[in-house]
Write a protein that holds these residues in place. Structure first.
Motif, PDB file in Angstrom:
ATOM      1  N   THR A   1     -21.739  13.274 -51.121  1.00  0.00           N
ATOM      2  CA  THR A   1     -20.673  13.834 -50.300  1.00  0.00           C
ATOM      3  C   THR A   1     -21.246  14.303 -48.976  1.00  0.00           C
ATOM      4  O   THR A   1     -22.237  15.041 -48.948  1.00  0.00           O
ATOM      5  CB  THR A   1     -20.018  15.043 -50.997  1.00  0.00           C
ATOM      6  OG1 THR A   1     -19.533  14.645 -52.287  1.00  0.00           O
ATOM      7  CG2 THR A   1     -18.862  15.584 -50.173  1.00  0.00           C
ATOM      8  N   PHE A   2     -20.636  13.872 -47.888  1.00  0.00           N
ATOM      9  CA  PHE A   2     -21.019  14.411 -46.584  1.00  0.00           C
ATOM     10  C   PHE A   2     -20.201  15.670 -46.320  1.00  0.00           C
ATOM     11  O   PHE A   2     -18.983  15.681 -46.487  1.00  0.00           O
ATOM     12  CB  PHE A   2     -20.787  13.383 -45.479  1.00  0.00           C
ATOM     13  CG  PHE A   2     -21.879  12.350 -45.396  1.00  0.00           C
ATOM     14  CD1 PHE A   2     -23.114  12.672 -44.852  1.00  0.00           C
ATOM     15  CD2 PHE A   2     -21.661  11.074 -45.879  1.00  0.00           C
ATOM     16  CE1 PHE A   2     -24.120  11.728 -44.790  1.00  0.00           C
ATOM     17  CE2 PHE A   2     -22.663  10.122 -45.818  1.00  0.00           C
ATOM     18  CZ  PHE A   2     -23.907  10.448 -45.278  1.00  0.00           C
ATOM     19  N   LEU A   3     -20.882  16.722 -45.916  1.00  0.00           N
ATOM     20  CA  LEU A   3     -20.240  17.987 -45.599  1.00  0.00           C
ATOM     21  C   LEU A   3     -19.778  17.974 -44.146  1.00  0.00           C
ATOM     22  O   LEU A   3     -20.151  17.086 -43.380  1.00  0.00           O
ATOM     23  CB  LEU A   3     -21.219  19.134 -45.860  1.00  0.00           C
ATOM     24  CG  LEU A   3     -21.796  19.193 -47.288  1.00  0.00           C
ATOM     25  CD1 LEU A   3     -22.773  20.348 -47.424  1.00  0.00           C
ATOM     26  CD2 LEU A   3     -20.683  19.303 -48.319  1.00  0.00           C
ATOM     27  N   PRO A   4     -18.959  18.946 -43.738  1.00  0.00           N
ATOM     28  CA  PRO A   4     -18.460  18.944 -42.358  1.00  0.00           C
ATOM     29  C   PRO A   4     -19.589  18.914 -41.329  1.00  0.00           C
ATOM     30  O   PRO A   4     -20.591  19.625 -41.449  1.00  0.00           O
ATOM     31  CB  PRO A   4     -17.676  20.264 -42.277  1.00  0.00           C
ATOM     32  CG  PRO A   4     -17.238  20.515 -43.685  1.00  0.00           C
ATOM     33  CD  PRO A   4     -18.372  20.033 -44.540  1.00  0.00           C
ATOM     34  N   ALA A   5     -19.426  18.076 -40.320  1.00  0.00           N
ATOM     35  CA  ALA A   5     -20.383  18.032 -39.219  1.00  0.00           C
ATOM     36  C   ALA A   5     -20.210  19.276 -38.350  1.00  0.00           C
ATOM     37  O   ALA A   5     -19.101  19.788 -38.191  1.00  0.00           O
ATOM     38  CB  ALA A   5     -20.175  16.765 -38.389  1.00  0.00           C
ATOM     39  N   VAL A   6     -21.328  19.744 -37.804  1.00  0.00           N
ATOM     40  CA  VAL A   6     -21.313  20.974 -36.998  1.00  0.00           C
ATOM     41  C   VAL A   6     -22.152  20.753 -35.746  1.00  0.00           C
ATOM     42  O   VAL A   6     -22.991  19.860 -35.683  1.00  0.00           O
ATOM     43  CB  VAL A   6     -21.860  22.174 -37.799  1.00  0.00           C
ATOM     44  CG1 VAL A   6     -21.020  22.432 -39.031  1.00  0.00           C
ATOM     45  CG2 VAL A   6     -23.325  21.952 -38.192  1.00  0.00           C
TER      46      VAL A   6
END
Length: 338
Positions: free
Chosen positions: A214-219
Motif C-alpha cells: 500500500t502506498f501511503l499519502p504523498a507529502v
C-alpha cells in the motif's frame, strides 16, 4: 503477539559517543519515530524495546530493556527479541547498519519485517540504486561516480550539482555546488555526484506486509536552501500530485530487486510536468514522515504490517493540513485555521 522494536540511536548504536557528540536533531528524530511506532504497535501487541538509560526516554512499551555499553549491540537486540514473534528496526543505511541489524536478528531466527537482503543492499547504496533505476528506464537524476562516468556530459550540463555519500542517511553530509569542477573534486570512492533537478521535493511511503503493498499519502518535504538540510514536511498533497507520486514510486519499486517489505520511503522531485518527475532516493526503513502520516489516515498504520488492517488507505486530513518538524513535532490545522 509480541513485537521487538530496535531504534539505533536510542537503542545503543551511539554508545561509543558522548551526549554532546550526538546531533540533537538525530536523537530527537529517532525518539519521535520510536514513540510513534511503539504507540501504534501497542494497540494490538506486546512490545519490547532496548533503550539507553542516559537518554531518559519514556515510551509506551510493554517491556524496556536497558542497553549495556560493555556488550555488543546486536547481541543485546537478539537477546531482547528472542521471545518475540516479529521485529521492526529503525536504523540508518550508513556503513550497512540497517542490513547488519536485520541480518543479525534473522540469523537468530527472529522474523524481521524488512526487505530482502538484495533489496536492502541496493537501496542502501545510492550508486547501486541509480544504476538499477536508470537501467530500468525509471526517471532519476543524471549521476557520475568513481568508475562510472557514463553520464558525465549530461551531468556537466546541469546548473547545480549534489555530492552525497553512497550510504548516507537523509540529508546528512550532502553538499551542493554551482561549479562542476569543484563538485567533481569532492567526488570520491564513497560518494555519488548528481545533477540538480529543479522541482518540488516530495516523499511517499510504501507499506508492505508481504501479502499486501500500500502506498501511503504523498507529502511535501521542506529542505533548507544552501545546506540542503531536511527541516520537516507537510501533507497530504492534492489528488494530482498523489497520482503522479504513486505512479512513479510504483515503477521504482518494480525496478528494484525483490522483495520490498515493511516501510520504504521514496524521495521524489515533481517537476512542472509529469515528464519532469524523478525518483531521488529509496530509503529501506521508517522515515520521519511516519509521525505525520499516522495523523492523516484512518486506522493504525502499524497494524497493516501484520494484515490486521487491509484494504485501501483512507485519508482523514485535508490537503496540507498536517505539518511536522525534523525532530517529530506535529501540528494539525483545524478547519478554523486552514
Amino acid at each position: 503477539m509480541k513485537v521487538f522494536v530496535g531504534e539505533y540511536i536510542c537503542g545503543g548504536g551511539v554508545a561509543d559517543q558522548t551526549i554532546d557528540q550526538i546531533p540533537p536533531s538525530l536523537r530527537m528524530e529517532g525518539e519521535a519515530m520510536l514513540r510513534a511506532l511503539v504507540e501504534d504497535l501497542s494497540a494490538f501487541s506486546e512490545t519490547t524495546v532496548v533503550l539507553e538509560d542516559r537518554f531518559e526516554i519514556a515510551v509506551n512499551a510493554t517491556q524496556t530493556v536497558p542497553f549495556h555499553a560493555d556488550k555488543p549491540l546486536w547481541a543485546q537486540w537478539v537477546a531482547a527479541a528472542k521471545d518475540c514473534d516479529a521485529a521492526l528496526i529503525i536504523a540508518p543505511e550508513t556503513d550497512g547498519l540497517m542490513a547488519k541489524g536485520v541480518a543479525a536478528l534473522r540469523s537468530s531466527g527472529v522474523e524481521v519485517i524488512a526487505g530482502s537482503g538484495d533489496f536492502l543492499r541496493v537501496a542502501s547504496d545510492k550508486l547501486l540504486t541509480a544504476q538499477v533505476l536508470h537501467s530500468s528506464g525509471v526517471a532519476h537524476p543524471p549521476y557520475i561516480a568513481v568508475g562510472d562516468e557514463r553520464m558525465v556530459g549530461v551531468v556537466a550540463g546541469c546548473e547545480r550539482f549534489v555530492v552525497k555519500p553512497r550510504d548516507g542517511c537523509g540529508t546528512l553530509a550532502i553538499q551542493t555546488y554551482d561549479d562542476f569542477r569543484e563538485a567533481r573534486k569532492a567526488l570520491n570512492q564513497g560518494a555519488l555526484m548528481q545533477g540538480w533537478v529543479p522541482g518540488r521535493s516530495i516523499s511517499i511511503s510504501l507499506l508492505s506486509s508481504g501479502n499486501y503493498q500500500t502506498f501511503l499519502p504523498a507529502v511535501s518535504q521542506e529542505i533548507s536552501d544552501g545546506v540542503c538540510e531536511y527541516i520537516g514536511g507537510c501533507g497530504p498533497l492534492n489528488n494530482n500530485a498523489q497520482r503522479r507520486a504513486t505512479a512513479l514510486a510504483a515503477r521504482a519499486i518494480a525496478a528494484m530487486p525483490p522483495t520490498a517489505r515493511g516501510f520504504v520511503g521514496l524521495d521524489l522531485i515533481l517537476g512542472e510536468t509529469p515528464s519532469d518527475d524523478c525518483i531521488v532516493e529509496i530509503n529501506p526503513r521508517l522515515t520521519t514522515s511516519y509521525v505525520g502520516l499516522r495523523e492523516m489516515i484512518h486506522g493504525n498504520l502499524a497494524a497493516r504490517l501484520f494484515d490486521i488492517e487491509t484494504g485501501p488507505v483512507s485519508c482523514k486530513a485535508s490537503v496540507n493540513s498536517v505539518h511536522w518538524t525534523a525532530d517529530g513535532k506535529v501540528k494539525i490545522d483545524t478547519p478554523e485555521t486552514v
